[in-house]
Design a protein around this motif. Structure first.
Motif, PDB file in Angstrom:
ATOM      1  N   ALA A   1      12.707  15.947   4.067  1.00 11.01           N
ATOM      2  CA  ALA A   1      12.565  15.434   2.704  1.00 11.01           C
ATOM      3  C   ALA A   1      12.670  13.918   2.799  1.00 11.01           C
ATOM      4  CB  ALA A   1      13.653  16.004   1.800  1.00 11.01           C
ATOM      5  N   ALA A   2      11.555  13.245   2.583  1.00 13.50           N
ATOM      6  CA  ALA A   2      11.505  11.804   2.828  1.00 13.50           C
ATOM      7  C   ALA A   2      11.450  10.951   1.563  1.00 13.50           C
ATOM      8  CB  ALA A   2      10.306  11.490   3.718  1.00 13.50           C
ATOM      9  N   GLY A   3      11.667  11.566   0.419  1.00 11.95           N
ATOM     10  CA  GLY A   3      11.683  10.817  -0.831  1.00 11.95           C
ATOM     11  C   GLY A   3      10.377  10.930  -1.595  1.00 11.95           C
ATOM     12  N   HIS A   4      10.481  11.233  -2.873  1.00 17.68           N
ATOM     13  CA  HIS A   4       9.306  11.455  -3.715  1.00 17.68           C
ATOM     14  C   HIS A   4       8.374  10.240  -3.697  1.00 17.68           C
ATOM     15  CE1 HIS A   4       7.483  13.520  -7.330  1.00 17.68           C
ATOM     16  NE2 HIS A   4       6.866  12.352  -7.308  1.00 17.68           N
ATOM     17  N   HIS A   5       8.879   9.106  -4.094  1.00 20.38           N
ATOM     18  CA  HIS A   5       8.043   7.903  -4.170  1.00 20.38           C
ATOM     19  C   HIS A   5       7.613   7.431  -2.780  1.00 20.38           C
ATOM     20  CE1 HIS A   5       6.408   4.108  -5.468  1.00 20.38           C
ATOM     21  NE2 HIS A   5       7.260   3.463  -4.696  1.00 20.38           N
ATOM     22  N   ALA A   6       8.524   7.500  -1.826  1.00 18.33           N
ATOM     23  CA  ALA A   6       8.206   7.029  -0.471  1.00 18.33           C
ATOM     24  C   ALA A   6       7.035   7.801   0.130  1.00 18.33           C
ATOM     25  CB  ALA A   6       9.429   7.164   0.426  1.00 18.33           C
ATOM     26  N   THR A   7       6.968   9.103  -0.089  1.00 16.24           N
ATOM     27  CA  THR A   7       5.874   9.891   0.475  1.00 16.24           C
ATOM     28  C   THR A   7       4.586   9.703  -0.327  1.00 16.24           C
ATOM     29  OG1 THR A   7       6.516  11.886  -0.765  1.00 16.24           O
ATOM     30  CG2 THR A   7       7.379  11.638   1.488  1.00 16.24           C
ATOM     31  N   GLU A   8       4.684   9.473  -1.604  1.00 15.94           N
ATOM     32  CA  GLU A   8       3.470   9.313  -2.410  1.00 15.94           C
ATOM     33  C   GLU A   8       2.750   7.986  -2.153  1.00 15.94           C
ATOM     34  OE1 GLU A   8       4.182  10.226  -6.526  1.00 15.94           O
ATOM     35  OE2 GLU A   8       3.755  12.328  -6.107  1.00 15.94           O
ATOM     36  N   ARG A   9       3.438   7.018  -1.623  1.00 14.04           N
ATOM     37  CA  ARG A   9       2.782   5.745  -1.298  1.00 14.04           C
ATOM     38  C   ARG A   9       1.702   5.943  -0.243  1.00 14.04           C
ATOM     39  NH1 ARG A   9       8.020   2.345  -0.045  1.00 14.04           N
ATOM     40  NH2 ARG A   9       7.499   3.425   1.853  1.00 14.04           N
ATOM     41  N   TYR A  10       1.852   6.952   0.602  1.00 15.95           N
ATOM     42  CA  TYR A  10       0.878   7.202   1.670  1.00 15.95           C
ATOM     43  C   TYR A  10       0.101   8.497   1.446  1.00 15.95           C
ATOM     44  CZ  TYR A  10       3.499   3.561   3.987  1.00 15.95           C
ATOM     45  OH  TYR A  10       4.099   2.390   4.288  1.00 15.95           O
ATOM     46  N   GLY A  11       0.410   9.245   0.420  1.00 20.54           N
ATOM     47  CA  GLY A  11      -0.154  10.575   0.221  1.00 20.54           C
ATOM     48  C   GLY A  11      -1.543  10.604  -0.338  1.00 20.54           C
TER      49      GLY A  11
ATOM     50  N   THR B   1       2.881  15.399  -0.267  1.00 23.19           N
ATOM     51  CA  THR B   1       3.702  14.313  -0.789  1.00 23.19           C
ATOM     52  C   THR B   1       4.339  14.671  -2.129  1.00 23.19           C
ATOM     53  OG1 THR B   1       1.856  13.275  -1.921  1.00 23.19           O
ATOM     54  CG2 THR B   1       2.247  12.629   0.369  1.00 23.19           C
ATOM     55  N   GLY B   2       5.328  13.870  -2.505  1.00 27.06           N
ATOM     56  CA  GLY B   2       5.983  14.019  -3.806  1.00 27.06           C
ATOM     57  C   GLY B   2       6.909  15.220  -3.871  1.00 27.06           C
ATOM     58  N   ALA B   3       6.850  15.919  -4.985  1.00 24.46           N
ATOM     59  CA  ALA B   3       7.732  17.065  -5.235  1.00 24.46           C
ATOM     60  C   ALA B   3       7.021  18.357  -4.862  1.00 24.46           C
ATOM     61  CB  ALA B   3       8.157  17.097  -6.700  1.00 24.46           C
ATOM     62  N   ALA B   4       6.829  18.573  -3.579  1.00 23.33           N
ATOM     63  CA  ALA B   4       6.045  19.729  -3.124  1.00 23.33           C
ATOM     64  C   ALA B   4       6.870  20.741  -2.357  1.00 23.33           C
ATOM     65  CB  ALA B   4       4.880  19.246  -2.279  1.00 23.33           C
TER      66      ALA B   4
END
Length: 80
Positions: free
Chosen positions: A70-80, A30-33
């Motif tokens: 690439a699904a969005g930094h914040h969008a992926t971190e909500r579930y990461g 998730t995030g910027a990976a």
């Protein structure tokens, strides 16, 4: 896969790669990976999902044949 991610995260991911290529192994971070994309390729991933994308990521996806979402930094971190 892109449609499933869009449905779950509520936003359309940016997709790179052949939409008709069969995906058997998915890697994600998730995030910027996007910097871990090469590790995913070396591990045998057919698709890598992360939050952000860069120019280098685009070239690596094309050169390796491994799809990238690439699904969005914040969008992926909500579930990461």
């Amino acid at each position: 896969m892109a449609a499933h991610v869009a449905h779950r995260l509520g936003r359309q991911p940016q997709a790179l790669g052949d939409a008709h290529h069969k995906v058997r192994r998915v890697a994600w971070c998730t995030g910027a990976a996007q910097g871990l994309f090469n590790d995913a390729i070396e591990a045998g991933a057919d698709l890598y999902l992360s939050g952000e994308i860069s120019e280098a990521t685009t070239h690596l996806s094309r050169e390796s044949g491994v799809a990238y979402l690439a699904a969005g930094h914040h969008a992926t971190e909500r579930y990461g």
